[in-house]
Write a protein that holds these residues in place. Sequence first.
Motif, short mmCIF file in Angstrom:
data_model
loop_
_atom_site.label_atom_id
_atom_site.label_comp_id
_atom_site.label_asym_id
_atom_site.label_seq_id
_atom_site.Cartn_x
_atom_site.Cartn_y
_atom_site.Cartn_z
N ASN A 118 0.86 -1.18 0.00
CA ASN A 118 0.00 0.00 0.00
C ASN A 118 0.90 1.23 0.00
O ASN A 118 2.09 1.13 -0.33
CB ASN A 118 -0.97 -0.04 1.19
CG ASN A 118 -0.28 0.09 2.52
OD1 ASN A 118 0.94 0.24 2.60
ND2 ASN A 118 -1.05 0.03 3.59
N SER A 119 0.37 2.35 0.36
CA SER A 119 1.16 3.58 0.29
C SER A 119 2.31 3.59 1.29
O SER A 119 3.26 4.36 1.13
CB SER A 119 0.25 4.79 0.54
OG SER A 119 -0.40 4.68 1.81
N SER A 120 2.27 2.75 2.33
CA SER A 120 3.35 2.71 3.32
C SER A 120 4.57 1.98 2.82
O SER A 120 5.69 2.27 3.23
CB SER A 120 2.86 2.06 4.61
OG SER A 120 1.80 2.79 5.17
N GLY A 121 4.37 0.99 1.95
CA GLY A 121 5.50 0.22 1.46
C GLY A 121 5.09 -1.15 0.97
O GLY A 121 3.91 -1.40 0.68
N SER A 226 9.92 0.03 3.42
CA SER A 226 9.17 1.27 3.61
C SER A 226 9.29 2.18 2.39
O SER A 226 10.37 2.33 1.80
CB SER A 226 9.68 2.00 4.84
OG SER A 226 9.07 3.26 4.97
N ALA A 227 8.18 2.78 2.02
CA ALA A 227 8.17 3.73 0.90
C ALA A 227 8.79 5.06 1.30
O ALA A 227 9.15 5.87 0.43
CB ALA A 227 6.75 3.95 0.41
N GLN A 228 8.92 5.32 2.60
CA GLN A 228 9.49 6.58 3.07
C GLN A 228 10.97 6.46 3.44
O GLN A 228 11.55 7.40 3.98
CB GLN A 228 8.72 7.08 4.29
CG GLN A 228 7.32 7.61 3.99
CD GLN A 228 6.32 6.50 3.77
OE1 GLN A 228 6.39 5.47 4.42
NE2 GLN A 228 5.36 6.72 2.87
N ALA A 229 11.59 5.32 3.18
CA ALA A 229 12.98 5.12 3.57
C ALA A 229 13.92 6.01 2.75
O ALA A 229 13.68 6.26 1.57
CB ALA A 229 13.37 3.65 3.40
N ASP A 230 14.98 6.46 3.39
CA ASP A 230 15.99 7.26 2.69
C ASP A 230 16.79 6.37 1.75
O ASP A 230 17.05 5.20 2.04
CB ASP A 230 16.95 7.91 3.69
CG ASP A 230 16.25 8.90 4.59
OD1 ASP A 230 15.23 9.47 4.15
OD2 ASP A 230 16.72 9.10 5.73
N LEU A 231 17.18 6.94 0.62
CA LEU A 231 17.99 6.20 -0.35
C LEU A 231 19.47 6.32 0.03
O LEU A 231 20.27 6.99 -0.64
CB LEU A 231 17.74 6.72 -1.77
CG LEU A 231 16.35 6.45 -2.34
CD1 LEU A 231 16.22 7.03 -3.74
CD2 LEU A 231 16.07 4.95 -2.36
N ASP A 426 -4.32 -4.41 7.84
CA ASP A 426 -3.54 -5.22 6.91
C ASP A 426 -3.21 -4.45 5.66
O ASP A 426 -4.03 -3.64 5.17
CB ASP A 426 -4.33 -6.47 6.51
CG ASP A 426 -4.39 -7.47 7.66
OD1 ASP A 426 -3.63 -7.28 8.61
OD2 ASP A 426 -5.19 -8.41 7.57
N LEU A 427 -2.03 -4.70 5.11
CA LEU A 427 -1.69 -4.13 3.83
C LEU A 427 -2.61 -4.72 2.78
O LEU A 427 -2.76 -5.93 2.68
CB LEU A 427 -0.23 -4.45 3.47
CG LEU A 427 0.84 -3.71 4.26
CD1 LEU A 427 2.20 -4.22 3.83
CD2 LEU A 427 0.75 -2.23 4.05
N GLU A 434 -7.92 2.44 -6.86
CA GLU A 434 -7.57 3.12 -8.10
C GLU A 434 -6.13 3.58 -8.08
O GLU A 434 -5.42 3.52 -9.08
CB GLU A 434 -8.51 4.31 -8.31
CG GLU A 434 -8.23 5.09 -9.60
CD GLU A 434 -9.18 6.23 -9.78
OE1 GLU A 434 -10.12 6.35 -8.97
OE2 GLU A 434 -9.00 7.00 -10.73
N GLU A 435 -5.66 4.00 -6.89
CA GLU A 435 -4.29 4.46 -6.79
C GLU A 435 -3.30 3.33 -7.08
O GLU A 435 -2.29 3.51 -7.71
CB GLU A 435 -4.04 5.02 -5.39
CG GLU A 435 -2.59 5.47 -5.17
CD GLU A 435 -2.36 5.93 -3.75
OE1 GLU A 435 -3.35 5.98 -2.99
OE2 GLU A 435 -1.21 6.23 -3.42
N GLN A 436 -3.65 2.13 -6.59
CA GLN A 436 -2.71 1.02 -6.73
C GLN A 436 -2.72 0.42 -8.11
O GLN A 436 -1.87 -0.40 -8.42
CB GLN A 436 -3.06 -0.04 -5.68
CG GLN A 436 -2.74 0.44 -4.27
CD GLN A 436 -3.37 -0.44 -3.23
OE1 GLN A 436 -4.23 -1.25 -3.54
NE2 GLN A 436 -2.96 -0.29 -1.99
#
Length: 443
Positions: A118-121, A226-231, A426-427, A434-436
């Motif tokens: 989902n949007s979290s990762g 995580s989708a917010q993790a630093d690269l 749950d993910l 629609e977003e996914q």
Amino acid sequence: MAVRPGYTPPSGSALPPNAACKLHKSLYGLKQASRQWYAKFSSVLIHAGFTQSQSDHTLFVRRTDSAFLALLIYVDDIIIVSDNTSSVTELKTLLSCHFKVKDLGPLRYFLGLEIARNSSGISVSQRKYCLELLRDVGYLGCKSVSVPIDPNVQLNQDSGTLLDDPVSYRNLVGRLLYLTITRPDITFSVHKLSQFVHRPTTEHLKAAHRVIRYLKSNPGQGLFYSAQADLRLQAFSDADWASCPDSRRSVTGFCIFLGSSLISWKAKKQQTVSRSSAEAEYRALANTTCEITWLLKLFADLSVSIPLPISLFCDSNSAVHIASNSVFHERTKHIELDCHVVREKLVAGLIHPLHIAAEHQLADIMTKAIPPKLFHSLLSRLQISNLFLPDGSSRFDGGVLATCGASQHPRTIVTDYERHETRKHDLTIAGSTEEQTQQPAPI
């Protein structure tokens, strides 16, 4: 291919010396089949503008002004990733023109891996595979244990009596090896068991069954990205000196994070005996450095820029000093030259070796059997998740892992393990909103 026995040439003709059959079409079961299939598939992609990665030959990448497209193939199973839906549709159409293609939609299940996002990762696990393993071994109703390997038991080649049928042990270890794709917590245990497949005993089988009992406690455990993790990359390297009772070789262990997400780990016995713990740690640094170098090339193929230098944490001050100071010739002249890749990459600014306290060494879980309290403490910092918990969440407490010094400059490492409060439910499977639908889809 060789002429089949009993083949008779047409009347009026004779077979030349050393005659062979020419393969017009690739068929399953032939030695040439896999090579012919891969050559055909790769030629189609290269003509379509894709570039084959030299870091991973199963990866093909194409970047344009409007879209990025990556394709990963395993035999005849394919994953397509893109930031542009029309590019994915165009690629599917291209492949359909050359091959018989079955579109499986958004990525949910791939070669035993269960993927949810989902949007979290993204969460990756092997729950179905693990439950099938438990069922086949007959341990679905067994009592679970807290750690995969008993820290009080020292396994060696002469432990126990030889098994009458070693095939069952080999099959079990082989299935456990595939489970380590998403289970870093059993990596060292399976590495240890793999050393006895040529001559397994009852004690080795008992240890393998203990790993199964450990899996029973949490079959749905996996990894969360995580989708917010630093690269940014950071690595932990460790070695257990002379831990093998049969050969007295040391064990190398490392784990590498992208941001707070674990992306690479390994436990492996070193190829030669080390004369000191510092030498064993230095060899482990060399193996970790090679893995970092490979990952950087892979990220470059994916057009991902990673900031340098990369923090490489080691709990041996001596190994860090050897890497940083080239005047220690008397202590290191017996070490193979390829181990000094650490020093070369340090001078090039690729890595930055730092000391870390032993209690915060995450790679410890890859090198030795450790007590339950320390085991679960380290495991909680490896971005482990479970979508199948009764409350439907996989939250864990993080925070700052450690603050440690390099020279006189303190440095905080592995900070901000997100609490993932957005994952209270749950993910959902990709494609349910629609977003996914904009997410990458496999074939």
